[in-house]
Design a protein around this motif. Structure first.
Motif, mmCIF file in Angstrom:
data_model
loop_
_atom_site.group_PDB
_atom_site.id
_atom_site.type_symbol
_atom_site.label_atom_id
_atom_site.label_comp_id
_atom_site.label_asym_id
_atom_site.label_seq_id
_atom_site.Cartn_x
_atom_site.Cartn_y
_atom_site.Cartn_z
ATOM 1 N N UNK A 1 -85.899 -31.945 -36.631
ATOM 2 C CA UNK A 1 -86.420 -31.153 -37.523
ATOM 3 C C UNK A 1 -85.463 -30.348 -38.338
ATOM 4 N N UNK A 2 -84.715 -29.619 -37.490
ATOM 5 C CA UNK A 2 -83.799 -28.965 -38.001
ATOM 6 C C UNK A 2 -82.676 -29.727 -38.843
ATOM 7 N N UNK A 3 -82.466 -30.777 -38.491
ATOM 8 C CA UNK A 3 -81.624 -31.540 -39.358
ATOM 9 C C UNK A 3 -82.034 -32.326 -40.586
ATOM 10 N N UNK A 4 -83.561 -32.536 -40.569
ATOM 11 C CA UNK A 4 -84.081 -33.093 -41.547
ATOM 12 C C UNK A 4 -84.276 -31.678 -42.678
ATOM 13 N N UNK A 5 -84.722 -30.746 -42.607
ATOM 14 C CA UNK A 5 -84.806 -29.502 -43.108
ATOM 15 C C UNK A 5 -83.502 -29.247 -43.897
ATOM 16 N N UNK B 1 -72.922 -42.737 -47.850
ATOM 17 C CA UNK B 1 -71.900 -41.514 -47.180
ATOM 18 C C UNK B 1 -72.703 -40.715 -46.387
ATOM 19 N N UNK B 2 -74.013 -40.128 -46.630
ATOM 20 C CA UNK B 2 -74.555 -39.523 -45.828
ATOM 21 C C UNK B 2 -75.116 -40.392 -44.619
ATOM 22 N N UNK B 3 -75.543 -41.651 -44.652
ATOM 23 C CA UNK B 3 -75.823 -42.199 -43.555
ATOM 24 C C UNK B 3 -74.807 -42.281 -42.586
ATOM 25 N N UNK B 4 -73.780 -42.664 -43.042
ATOM 26 C CA UNK B 4 -72.577 -42.952 -42.315
ATOM 27 C C UNK B 4 -71.902 -41.603 -41.631
ATOM 28 N N UNK B 5 -72.091 -40.580 -42.397
ATOM 29 C CA UNK B 5 -71.762 -39.248 -42.045
ATOM 30 C C UNK B 5 -72.822 -38.889 -40.577
ATOM 31 N N UNK B 6 -74.001 -39.069 -40.969
ATOM 32 C CA UNK B 6 -74.954 -38.634 -39.800
ATOM 33 C C UNK B 6 -74.772 -39.316 -38.751
ATOM 34 N N UNK B 7 -74.533 -40.674 -39.006
ATOM 35 C CA UNK B 7 -74.508 -41.621 -37.830
ATOM 36 C C UNK B 7 -73.028 -41.240 -36.709
ATOM 37 N N UNK C 1 -72.383 -38.138 -36.492
ATOM 38 C CA UNK C 1 -72.859 -37.165 -35.713
ATOM 39 C C UNK C 1 -73.939 -37.317 -34.856
ATOM 40 N N UNK C 2 -74.188 -38.529 -34.678
ATOM 41 C CA UNK C 2 -75.316 -39.030 -33.675
ATOM 42 C C UNK C 2 -76.703 -39.027 -34.265
ATOM 43 N N UNK C 3 -76.795 -38.918 -35.447
ATOM 44 C CA UNK C 3 -78.010 -38.791 -35.926
ATOM 45 C C UNK C 3 -78.565 -39.923 -37.175
ATOM 46 N N UNK C 4 -79.791 -40.501 -36.646
ATOM 47 C CA UNK C 4 -80.277 -41.591 -37.577
ATOM 48 C C UNK C 4 -80.787 -41.336 -38.761
ATOM 49 N N UNK C 5 -80.569 -41.530 -39.959
ATOM 50 C CA UNK C 5 -81.195 -41.114 -40.963
ATOM 51 C C UNK C 5 -82.606 -41.603 -41.312
ATOM 52 N N UNK C 6 -82.842 -42.644 -40.441
ATOM 53 C CA UNK C 6 -84.315 -43.374 -40.506
ATOM 54 C C UNK C 6 -85.402 -42.398 -39.769
ATOM 55 N N UNK C 7 -84.565 -41.778 -38.724
ATOM 56 C CA UNK C 7 -85.586 -40.973 -37.934
ATOM 57 C C UNK C 7 -85.909 -39.691 -38.641
ATOM 58 N N UNK C 8 -84.763 -39.210 -39.443
ATOM 59 C CA UNK C 8 -85.030 -37.932 -40.271
ATOM 60 C C UNK C 8 -86.167 -38.325 -41.331
ATOM 61 N N UNK C 9 -86.143 -39.164 -41.861
ATOM 62 C CA UNK C 9 -87.035 -39.828 -42.807
ATOM 63 C C UNK C 9 -88.721 -39.679 -42.291
#
Length: 798
Positions: A30-34, A88-94, A96-104
């Motif tokens: 949630x921190x990442x999404x916000x 760019x954001x999807x790869x950058x998050x990846x 960092x160990x973060x999946x954009x789909x999960x933030x969605x």
């Protein structure tokens, strides 16, 4: 912050720690999404400010779109796509160990709308910004949407839709721009400086506070605004119950479409409508006066568009502001008003045309009622002068009659443009529902066939298909959707057709996973995915679909030699809480589903799925996986439909009546690429005018119909007692108002043809390709260009 991947990663990590007050390693999804949402909002803020400055600096008209609902869906990925930084954001998050789909998944669907009306408004906002057009939306910031739907024992259960529970990262509260909205009270008239002046006294005042949401254009610098109004207490009244006042006030922006079966609910709905238009008009005019000073040329600089009848009170409210606050005379104010307001009608159902009882309207909005009454008096006087003694004509056209204020009549009289949303719909308005008004104001009526935001419903929802299209015809279709027509040259390209089939199969597998997780039922992705998702209403005829399923079930049980092409019948729909009959249909669908899905004799031939809580984010998964699009409304009843376009652009084939925009889809794709059945609009309207339909005839002369109708009440479903008697009665006792039994044989035969056609997958995929190629016409970019040119007279500002 989005200039390159490394810069984004560095910025993102810093922002997480600054905003959340914890180390990055301790931060949550949630921190990442916000954090990502706030970074996007900050990133667009410069263009947002510049867009508004441009509109102030450049001469030319602007449009303000007033709608009671906006069905936005999730904005995170859509904003990234529009900004051109998704990859760019999807790869950058990846990294960092973060999946954009999960933030969605963390982002809630905004609870600001319900069905096609609200989704259309959202699509229009997308196109306005993407075409660099000066157009903004105004709506209400509902704390709770319509409801969150749960299915319990087959019944719809409504729970509060708490989409704002964790706030809304996209909005900015603008308390300094709040305005006051008066209700109740009384009006006093006094002569002041030689003119009659009206004062609205002893009111119950509500504060409307705007929350602005940026509307980001696709690959451009335009960022328009959706302004949502929140109802808050004004100064607390003396000698009144403060808590009761607070509750009454906050209720205005509490729920979308409060139940209006009783007067209390009617009052709340009417409050919402006036709250929306008064807040919006006060805001629009305050901004306009800063730029232009005098309001004499308001209609030459501003267009206020009302989306259906809910915001029609914009007409008397603009008159009130011009006369009471700005000192205009009636004639001058009326000239400005009726040349400022344009109106879209969204229904052919006369029972759906809004009207408000005078005994509710007059005390709640006393000054507004006076103005509506004066508009009506002057309009009726004009009619009398034109055709003296023709009381019938005056009674038909009157804005106030039989104890009601008729909102559609007010909309037509007080606007310069009235448009329908599909060619057939507009013709029905002109020839039947609004014929007397069309004869009186022929130049006002025009058609604007609906469209969809193709960037959301194809580019975002179906990235694999989007990539395939771009590989073949280039990616300019994303901004110029008519270029999808270039796909037609690949009709004989077997490799492309096979690739289409693979993409559809992958999307079906994803939907099959969702079905298993939500419903606990395993479905075969090789089966035909036959889908009907839309608002639950009798005229949309979910009943025809489920009765046909029941017929197929009977055939499987009775004829051991019968084998059908395996099908998964998928439904998604919410019924309005007070719509008793629609809720019975939901129970019937789920009851049939239980029987079919748990009968081993059916085997792999058929499954029936009801996906609860249908919403935009779920729709994005469903449209991309559908093989068959059910658009089976009674001909003449569906104004347009937009689900038909969303299925089409994702390569599903339509089974439908010649209704709404189905007609225009049929004209483009041709007989061989769509499955049309049933009565035409002309035939339906003939029955309504002249009678001659007897549902008993079909019941007694078609053994299939008799069997399935009897099964509703003869104990075939043993645990539901008399549950489906209202449906049985609607078909026989009430003579089947929507011609379900009349169209049954044609529907069943057309469904059989679909099964046969699906066997030849190359031929089927060719039909799908033709539909995708012709779907560019049904982009909201095309629709908005037509509104901009023909109605609003607005031009791109770059």
């Amino acid at each position: 912050m989005f200039s390159n991947k490394e810069s984004f990663k560095e910025n993102f990590k810093k922002r997480v720690e600054m905003l959340c007050g914890k180390s990055f390693s301790e931060s949550t999804s949630r921190d990442h999404y916000e954090t990502l949402g706030l970074m996007i909002r900050e990133y667009v803020s410069n263009d947002w400010i510049k867009t508004n400055e441009k509109y102030l600096a450049v001469k030319g008209k602007q449009v303000f779109y007033l709608s009671i609902e906006y069905l936005l869906g999730k904005l995170l990925r859509q904003n990234l796509i529009n900004l051109g930084v998704e990859g760019l954001v999807e790869k950058g998050l990846e990294e960092l160990g973060i999946v954009l789909e999960e933030l969605e998944e963390i982002e809630p669907d905004a609870g600001l709308g319900n069905g096609g009306l609200g989704r259309l408004a959202a699509c229009f906002l997308d196109s306005l910004a993407s075409l660099n057009l000066p157009g903004h939306g105004h709506g209400i910031r509902y704390k709770h949407g319509l409801f969150e739907q749960k299915i319990v024992n087959g019944y719809q259960v409504e729970l509060p839709e708490q989409w704002l529970r964790s706030g809304n990262v996209w909005e900015i509260r603008k308390a300094d721009l709040a305005v006051q909205i008066p209700f109740w009270g009384k009006v006093e008239a006094k002569m002041e400086n030689g003119r009659l002046v009206f004062h609205h006294l002893h009111t119950e005042t509500v504060t409307a506070v705007p929350y602005d949401v940026p509307v980001v254009g696709y690959h451009c610098k335009t960022v328009n605004t959706l302004r949502l109004w929140n109802a808050e207490p004004a100064q607390f009244p003396i000698n009144k119950d403060i808590l009761q006042y607070k509750r009454r006030t906050e209720a205005i922006s509490e729920f979308l479409y409060p139940d209006d079966t009783h007067d209390e609910g009617k009052i709340l709905r009417l409050k919402q409508q006036y709250f929306l238009v008064s807040a919006s008009l006060q805001s629009i005019i305050r901004s306009y006066k800063k730029q232009h000073g005098s309001l004499n040329e308001l209609h030459q600089q501003i267009c206020i568009h009302i989306n259906d009848t809910h915001p029609v009170l914009a007409i008397p409210e603009l008159m009130r502001i011009l006369i009471d606050e700005e000192g205009f005379g009636w004639d001058e104010a009326w000239h400005i008003t009726k040349n400022t307001i344009s109106y879209t009608n969204h229904t052919t159902l006369s029972e759906a045309l809004e009207k408000w009882p005078i005994h509710i309207f007059q005390p709640l909005l006393p000054r507004i009622y006076m103005i509506v009454n004066e508009i009506n008096e002057r309009f009726c006087r004009e009619l009398w002068e034109e055709t003296p003694g023709d009381w019938d004509r005056i009674a038909k056209l009157s804005i106030i009659a039989d104890g009601y204020v008729k909102m559609a009549h007010l909309a037509i009289v007080g606007s310069f443009s009235v448009n329908g949303v599909a060619r057939l719909h507009t013709e029905i308005l002109k020839e039947r529902e609004m014929q007397p008004f069309y004869q009186l104001f022929p130049d006002k009526f025009n058609n604007k066939t609906n469209g969809i935001a193709h960037r959301r419903w194809l580019l975002k929802a179906n990235p694999k298909l989007s990539t395939l299209i771009s590989e073949r015809i280039g990616n300019s279709w994303t901004s110029a959707p008519h270029e999808l027509i270039n796909l037609l040259k690949y009709q004989e390209d077997r490799s492309l057709l096979k690739e289409l089939g693979k993409i559809k199969r992958a999307n079906k597998e994803m939907l099959a996973d969702i079905i298993y997780k939500q419903n606990g039922i395993t479905v075969d992705p090789q089966a035909i995915f036959d889908v009907q998702v839309k608002r639950l209403h009798a005229y949309k005829r979910q009943l025809l679909n489920v009765l046909h399923i029941l017929h197929l079930y009977n055939r499987i049980l009775e004829d051991s030699s019968f084998r059908m092409i395996p099908r998964v019948f998928i439904f998604g729909a919410k019924a309005s809480p007070g719509y008793y009959y629609a809720k019975k249909i939901i129970k019937l669908i789920n009851t049939v589903a239980d029987k079919v899905n748990n009968d081993p004799r059916v085997g792999d031939q058929m499954k029936v799925i009801f996906l609860e809580n249908y919403r935009v984010s779920l729709a994005e998964k469903i449209f991309t996986a559908a093989d068959v699009s059910e658009q089976i409304s009674t001909a003449s009843k569906e104004a347009s439909g937009t689900g038909n376009m969303k299925f089409m652009i994702n390569g599903a084939l339509t089974i439908g009546t010649l209704d709404g925009a189905n007609i225009e889809i049929h004209e483009r794709v041709g007989d061989e690429n769509i499955f049309i059945f049933g009565l035409t609009a002309e035939e339906v309207l003939h029955y309504y005018r002249h009678g001659g339909y007897d549902s008993d005839e079909y019941y007694h002369h078609d053994s299939r119909i008799q069997q399935i109708v009897d099964q509703l009440v003869n104990g075939f479903f043993p645990d539901v007692h008399n549950e489906f008697e209202p449906i049985f009665d609607s078909l026989l006792e009430e003579n089947d108002q929507y011609f379900v039994l009349k169209d049954f044989a044609s529907y069943a035969e057309t469904q059989r043809k679909i099964g046969e056609a699906f066997k030849d997958q190359i031929s089927w995929q060719k039909k799908c390709l033709v539909n995708i190629a012709h779907a560019g016409y049904f982009s909201s970019d095309r629709t908005i260009r037509e509104y901009a040119k023909d109605i609003w007279d607005i031009h791109p500002v770059t």
